[in-house]
Design an enzyme around this catalytic site. Structure first.
Site, mmCIF file in Angstrom:
data_model
loop_
_atom_site.group_PDB
_atom_site.id
_atom_site.type_symbol
_atom_site.label_atom_id
_atom_site.label_comp_id
_atom_site.label_asym_id
_atom_site.label_seq_id
_atom_site.Cartn_x
_atom_site.Cartn_y
_atom_site.Cartn_z
ATOM 1 N N HIS A 186 0.779 -1.291 0.072
ATOM 2 C CA HIS A 186 0.021 0.500 0.428
ATOM 3 C C HIS A 186 0.913 1.025 0.253
ATOM 4 O O HIS A 186 0.739 1.940 -0.622
ATOM 5 C CB HIS A 186 -0.902 0.303 1.255
ATOM 6 C CG HIS A 186 -2.179 -1.073 1.010
ATOM 7 N ND1 HIS A 186 -2.513 -1.120 2.412
ATOM 8 C CD2 HIS A 186 -2.493 -1.151 0.336
ATOM 9 C CE1 HIS A 186 -3.488 -1.849 2.043
ATOM 10 N NE2 HIS A 186 -4.029 -2.051 0.612
ATOM 11 N N CYS A 486 -2.435 -3.288 -16.455
ATOM 12 C CA CYS A 486 -2.113 -3.072 -15.544
ATOM 13 C C CYS A 486 -1.690 -2.746 -14.017
ATOM 14 O O CYS A 486 -1.552 -2.096 -12.857
ATOM 15 C CB CYS A 486 -4.165 -2.869 -15.478
ATOM 16 S SG CYS A 486 -4.718 -4.369 -14.356
#
Length: 556
Positions: A186, A486
């Protein structure tokens, strides 16, 4: 004396400044007994602290917007977990103080996560941050977090919680270095969104003395301790050259000989759209829709709410391509109304498309909302399913799209090695592929993307991962269909050239990386990219692959 350390570069750019360390974690509260008559008051204190911390996390998310918002809202849900709160209240009822009960309850939950498979073990850092914030509030001490400073600095931490990363001030935090984390953690993803140079997985980072001057190269992962004048000048020249190249490169993505490679943006919600448009994104290659479902883990958002949110993103790219990923629930994104609570290994269980096929009404509502959101707009809508394993999965998703009346292309994400190996079979059912390199690396190497100890296996330069990308791209070419990337691999400018050489037809990344990739692609021909890709695949390690590609592209 100048020394060089090497971690994993996860966010482009160079930062030179003095070291400042992250505030220390909250100390362990003393274990003391309280009289029975104080239990109710202590339980009230605990509930108030939990609610205050959850509200603070949500507020930070609202300020940060986009991808950070979804991460922080997930942390707020973690703080308010009803089973965790019930455990806290039970401990208080038998004599613990509020702070000690929180500390011990979180410790028990932490042990469960750590033993529940590596995917959930990667959330331990987030859990620790929530615990520290609640205990700090109960003790009346400052929250752990970013140090106060009037002067810009380089932040050093064992790991950075999303709550801290999301609100870093780039004017003060020149860059950051962590001992733990990986290229797809993250913190790494949020660092790229902020445009802050960052290096993770650097052993011994915490031993760098406060005030030491270091130079951080977020592209190479190198840390130069007490750099001399010559090294500083070299880094500053390189940074200036990069800046000039970024300014010079404009327009659609393409190689120097005109081979088009559309550069798209990864977005986590309407809040990310402005940055994507400003960076010159040619569309959206990954629209993560989880942000809508994280607002309330008890039930799915209404169709009307979904239509409103989707339309905001679709309207931002008239005549552009917008690729929407349907809900990817499960594993690190559990939702009470969808996700089984007792899976021994959620990352290998009912996740992504598997979850949606088990709850067809949720998928049907989402697809119907997307169809309505696109009505009357000149956008090229494409919808893809996460965690497709085989042709049967692809067929089930395409059938659901058709039943919902969706006028769009249907695609499949390649995140599981079986999907890359059998890509041509899958393409009999869908019209495009999109490689999610973060999860594809995780499942190929059995290496959790959140665990710094296995970060070398998460490196997207691993030749085995490049082989799988090549297989999927070759299958798409044979079928006359498209195959994009992606995952975070697309954000590495050098690797973007290699992916192009492997046959990938579009690249999607965080908005901050688009100018870097555009400028780098524009320097090389398609043939050079193909030679670099072949050289990288001929090696046996990520580092060798990177160096081999670099050598080809630099003409060595």
């Amino acid at each position: 004396m100048e020394t060089t350390l090497r971690g994993v570069g996860v966010s482009h750019g160079v930062a030179i400044g003095e070291v400042r360390h992250m505030g220390t974690a909250v100390l362990e509260p003393p274990a003391k007994q309280i009289p029975a008559e104080e239990a109710e008051r202590e339980q009230g204190r605990a509930r108030q602290a939990v609610e205050a911390v959850a509200a603070d996390l949500v507020a930070r998310g609202n300020l940060a917007g986009g991808e950070a918002q979804a991460v922080l809202e997930a942390q707020a849900m973690m703080a308010q977990d009803p089973e965790l709160m019930a455990d806290v209240e039970r401990r208080i009822a038998v004599g613990s103080t509020a702070e000690r009960a929180v500390y011990d309850a979180f410790a028990a939950y932490r042990a469960l996560l750590a033993g529940a498979g590596e995917y959930l073990a990667g959330r331990v850092a987030d859990l620790d941050d929530v615990r520290n914030r609640i205990v700090a509030r109960l003790l009346g001490v400052p929250m752990p977090g970013v140090p106060d400073s009037d002067e810009p600095y380089v932040l050093i931490a064992r790991d950075l919680a999303p709550a801290d990363t999301a609100l870093l001030d780039p004017a003060l935090v020149l860059g950051f270095v962590t001992e733990e984390g990986g290229p797809t953690s993250h913190s790494a993803i949020l660092a790229r969104a902020l445009g802050v140079p960052a290096v993770v997985a650097l052993p011994g980072a915490g031993e760098l003395a406060e005030g030491t001057v270091i130079a951080v190269d977020g592209s190479t992962g190198e840390i130069f301790v007490e750099p001399g004048d010559e090294k500083r000048a070299e880094l500053e020249r390189a940074a200036a050259a990069r800046k000039a190249a970024l300014s010079a490169a404009t327009g659609p993505g393409a190689t120097s000989d005109g081979h088009k490679v559309p550069l798209l943006a990864n977005v986590g919600g309407p809040g990310d759209v402005a940055a994507a448009v400003e960076a010159g994104a040619e569309g959206v290659g990954l629209f993560r829709t989880e942000f809508l479902f994280l607002d309330d883990s008890k039930q799915a958002p209404s169709e009307a709410k979904q239509v409103e949110a989707y339309r905001k993103v679709l309207e931002a790219f008239p005549e552009g391509r917008v690729v929407v990923r349907v809900l990817d629930a499960g594993a690190d994104k559990p939702l009470d109304f969808l996700t089984p609570a007792d899976e021994p290994n959620p990352a290998l269980g009912v996740r992504g498309l598997r979850t949606l096929l088990d709850h067809p009404e949720v998928l049907r509502t989402q697809l119907s909302a997307l169809a309505k959101a696109a009505e009357g707009l000149p956008v090229y809508l494409e919808v893809m399913a996460p965690m497709v394993a085989d042709r049967a999965d692809a067929r089930a998703f395409a059938d659901a799209c058709r039943r919902a009346g969706l006028q769009a292309k249907f695609g499949a994400m390649v995140e599981i090695p079986s999907a890359a190996l059998r890509a041509r079979s899958i393409l009999q059912e869908v019209e495009f592929l999109s490689l999610g390199t973060n999860d594809l690396a995780q499942y190929t190497f059995a290496a959790d993307r959140q665990v710094g100890a296995v970060s070398r296996l998460q490196d997207p330069w691993q030749p085995a991962l490049l082989d799988l990308v090549a297989l999927a791209a070759e299958a798409a070419r044979a079928e006359g269909k498209s195959c994009g990337v992606c995952g975070e691999a697309a954000a590495d400018p050098l690797l973007a050239c290699v992916l192009t050489g492997l046959g990938v037809t579009s690249l999607s990344m965080g908005a901050a990386s688009i100018p870097y990739v555009r400028a780098t692609l524009a320097k090389y021909t398609l043939a050079q990219c193909e030679r670099a890709a072949a050289a990288a695949r001929a090696t046996d390690s990520a580092e060798e692959a990177r160096l081999a590609a670099q050598a080809v592209l630099s003409g060595e």
